[in-house]
Design a protein around this motif. Sequence first.
Motif, PDB file in Angstrom:
ATOM      1  N   LEU A 116       0.835  -1.196   0.000  1.00 15.08           N
ATOM      2  CA  LEU A 116       0.000   0.000   0.000  1.00 15.08           C
ATOM      3  C   LEU A 116       0.880   1.259   0.000  1.00 15.08           C
ATOM      4  N   ASP A 117       1.964   1.250   0.789  1.00 14.06           N
ATOM      5  CA  ASP A 117       2.913   2.368   0.756  1.00 14.06           C
ATOM      6  C   ASP A 117       3.500   2.542  -0.639  1.00 14.06           C
ATOM      7  N   CYS A 118       3.849   1.433  -1.292  1.00 12.54           N
ATOM      8  CA  CYS A 118       4.382   1.518  -2.668  1.00 12.54           C
ATOM      9  C   CYS A 118       3.358   2.132  -3.604  1.00 12.54           C
ATOM     10  N   SER A 119       2.091   1.783  -3.425  1.00 13.07           N
ATOM     11  CA  SER A 119       1.043   2.306  -4.295  1.00 13.07           C
ATOM     12  C   SER A 119       0.796   3.795  -4.042  1.00 13.07           C
ATOM     13  N   ILE A 120       0.830   4.210  -2.793  1.00 15.05           N
ATOM     14  CA  ILE A 120       0.560   5.610  -2.450  1.00 15.05           C
ATOM     15  C   ILE A 120       1.770   6.495  -2.723  1.00 15.05           C
ATOM     16  N   PHE A 121       2.930   6.094  -2.212  1.00 16.39           N
ATOM     17  CA  PHE A 121       4.114   6.958  -2.228  1.00 16.39           C
ATOM     18  C   PHE A 121       5.150   6.596  -3.296  1.00 16.39           C
ATOM     19  N   GLY A 122       5.031   5.403  -3.866  1.00 14.77           N
ATOM     20  CA  GLY A 122       6.035   4.964  -4.828  1.00 14.77           C
ATOM     21  C   GLY A 122       7.265   4.372  -4.180  1.00 14.77           C
ATOM     22  N   ARG A 123       7.219   4.142  -2.883  1.00 14.39           N
ATOM     23  CA  ARG A 123       8.331   3.562  -2.137  1.00 14.39           C
ATOM     24  C   ARG A 123       7.824   2.986  -0.823  1.00 14.39           C
ATOM     25  N   ALA A 124       8.567   2.045  -0.286  1.00 17.10           N
ATOM     26  CA  ALA A 124       8.238   1.449   1.007  1.00 17.10           C
ATOM     27  C   ALA A 124       9.529   0.936   1.628  1.00 17.10           C
ATOM     28  N   TYR A 125       9.576   0.913   2.948  1.00 17.06           N
ATOM     29  CA  TYR A 125      10.777   0.467   3.648  1.00 17.06           C
ATOM     30  C   TYR A 125      10.404  -0.512   4.744  1.00 17.06           C
ATOM     31  N   GLU A 126      11.227  -1.544   4.869  1.00 14.95           N
ATOM     32  CA  GLU A 126      11.043  -2.569   5.889  1.00 14.95           C
ATOM     33  C   GLU A 126      12.374  -2.767   6.602  1.00 14.95           C
ATOM     34  N   ALA A 127      12.324  -2.956   7.891  1.00 12.06           N
ATOM     35  CA  ALA A 127      13.538  -3.222   8.665  1.00 12.06           C
ATOM     36  C   ALA A 127      13.438  -4.611   9.280  1.00 12.06           C
ATOM     37  N   LEU A 128      14.472  -5.402   9.085  1.00 13.88           N
ATOM     38  CA  LEU A 128      14.614  -6.677   9.775  1.00 13.88           C
ATOM     39  C   LEU A 128      15.564  -6.421  10.929  1.00 13.88           C
ATOM     40  N   TYR A 129      15.168  -6.796  12.131  1.00 14.16           N
ATOM     41  CA  TYR A 129      16.005  -6.517  13.291  1.00 14.16           C
ATOM     42  C   TYR A 129      15.855  -7.632  14.314  1.00 14.16           C
ATOM     43  N   ARG A 130      16.718  -7.578  15.310  1.00 11.16           N
ATOM     44  CA  ARG A 130      16.732  -8.633  16.322  1.00 11.16           C
ATOM     45  C   ARG A 130      16.642  -8.010  17.709  1.00 11.16           C
ATOM     46  N   THR A 131      15.688  -8.483  18.495  1.00 10.53           N
ATOM     47  CA  THR A 131      15.630  -8.175  19.930  1.00 10.53           C
ATOM     48  C   THR A 131      15.934  -9.499  20.612  1.00 10.53           C
ATOM     49  N   ASP A 132      14.957 -10.095  21.260  1.00 11.47           N
ATOM     50  CA  ASP A 132      15.160 -11.454  21.756  1.00 11.47           C
ATOM     51  C   ASP A 132      14.905 -12.466  20.637  1.00 11.47           C
ATOM     52  N   THR A 133      14.153 -12.063  19.628  1.00  7.49           N
ATOM     53  CA  THR A 133      13.923 -12.883  18.431  1.00  7.49           C
ATOM     54  C   THR A 133      14.089 -11.996  17.204  1.00  7.49           C
ATOM     55  N   ASP A 134      14.124 -12.610  16.044  1.00  8.59           N
ATOM     56  CA  ASP A 134      14.193 -11.845  14.799  1.00  8.59           C
ATOM     57  C   ASP A 134      12.818 -11.292  14.472  1.00  8.59           C
ATOM     58  N   LYS A 135      12.762 -10.021  14.065  1.00  9.30           N
ATOM     59  CA  LYS A 135      11.495  -9.368  13.771  1.00  9.30           C
ATOM     60  C   LYS A 135      11.610  -8.536  12.502  1.00  9.30           C
ATOM     61  N   SER A 136      10.466  -8.075  12.028  1.00  7.74           N
ATOM     62  CA  SER A 136      10.411  -7.241  10.848  1.00  7.74           C
ATOM     63  C   SER A 136       9.360  -6.175  11.073  1.00  7.74           C
ATOM     64  N   ALA A 137       9.616  -4.953  10.580  1.00  5.66           N
ATOM     65  CA  ALA A 137       8.664  -3.863  10.784  1.00  5.66           C
ATOM     66  C   ALA A 137       8.668  -2.939   9.578  1.00  5.66           C
ATOM     67  N   ARG A 138       7.532  -2.324   9.336  1.00  4.00           N
ATOM     68  CA  ARG A 138       7.377  -1.315   8.284  1.00  4.00           C
ATOM     69  C   ARG A 138       7.887   0.010   8.824  1.00  4.00           C
ATOM     70  N   LEU A 139       8.662   0.733   8.005  1.00  2.65           N
ATOM     71  CA  LEU A 139       9.167   2.049   8.390  1.00  2.65           C
ATOM     72  C   LEU A 139       8.375   3.117   7.646  1.00  2.65           C
ATOM     73  N   ASP A 140       8.169   4.249   8.284  1.00  5.45           N
ATOM     74  CA  ASP A 140       7.415   5.345   7.705  1.00  5.45           C
ATOM     75  C   ASP A 140       8.231   6.003   6.592  1.00  5.45           C
TER      76      ASP A 140
END
Length: 191
Positions: A116-140
């Motif tokens: 949806l971000d790609c459709s609205i803004f033409g770009r999107a960002y995701e971060a893969l990171y590690r706390t106690d487990t591996d996670k992924s999140a959408r960045l603004d």
Amino acid sequence: MDYKDSNMAYTVSALTDEDIVSFITHHKTHQVPRMEKLESYYKGENKAIEAKVRKYTHLSNHKPSHNFAKYVSDFMTGYILGKPVSVNHKEEVVTTKLSEIHNSMDYDSLNAELELDCSIFGRAYEALYRTDTDKSARLDVKNTFCIYGNTVEGAKLAGVRYKLEADSTIVEVYTHGEYRRCTIVGQTLKD
């Protein structure tokens, strides 16, 4: 550095702190207003129509807004992600690790938000990171951008995310294998 284009890719041959500060300034002043305008189209807030003044003031001034951008973006997101995204890698151990991350969270919803971000803004960002487990999140997209090398390949040199706080700007710089959190002081970064 004088960039007038509001939808540009940041490229450098060698990345310095001054470049990062300059890119953040450009992003805030040129790209964020453009993205806010695109987001207002998605929300159906057409400021250009609302700002027009009728020639004949004694007639009705009803200006209906349309939400066509939302309809198109939502439709295309559903169409593109009708079959969920599958992620594979040439190395089996990487594919297994990615499957673990995807199974530990609602990855289909995250992919829908990114599309949806790609459709609205033409770009999107995701971060893969590690706390106690591996996670992924959408960045603004309104406070995140990438910096590319000046070579033919245009390899990514860094990802930058910034947030405005009361009296400073906090900057997070992600490079290959490194994470740096700092603040902007003058025209440079301070750890």
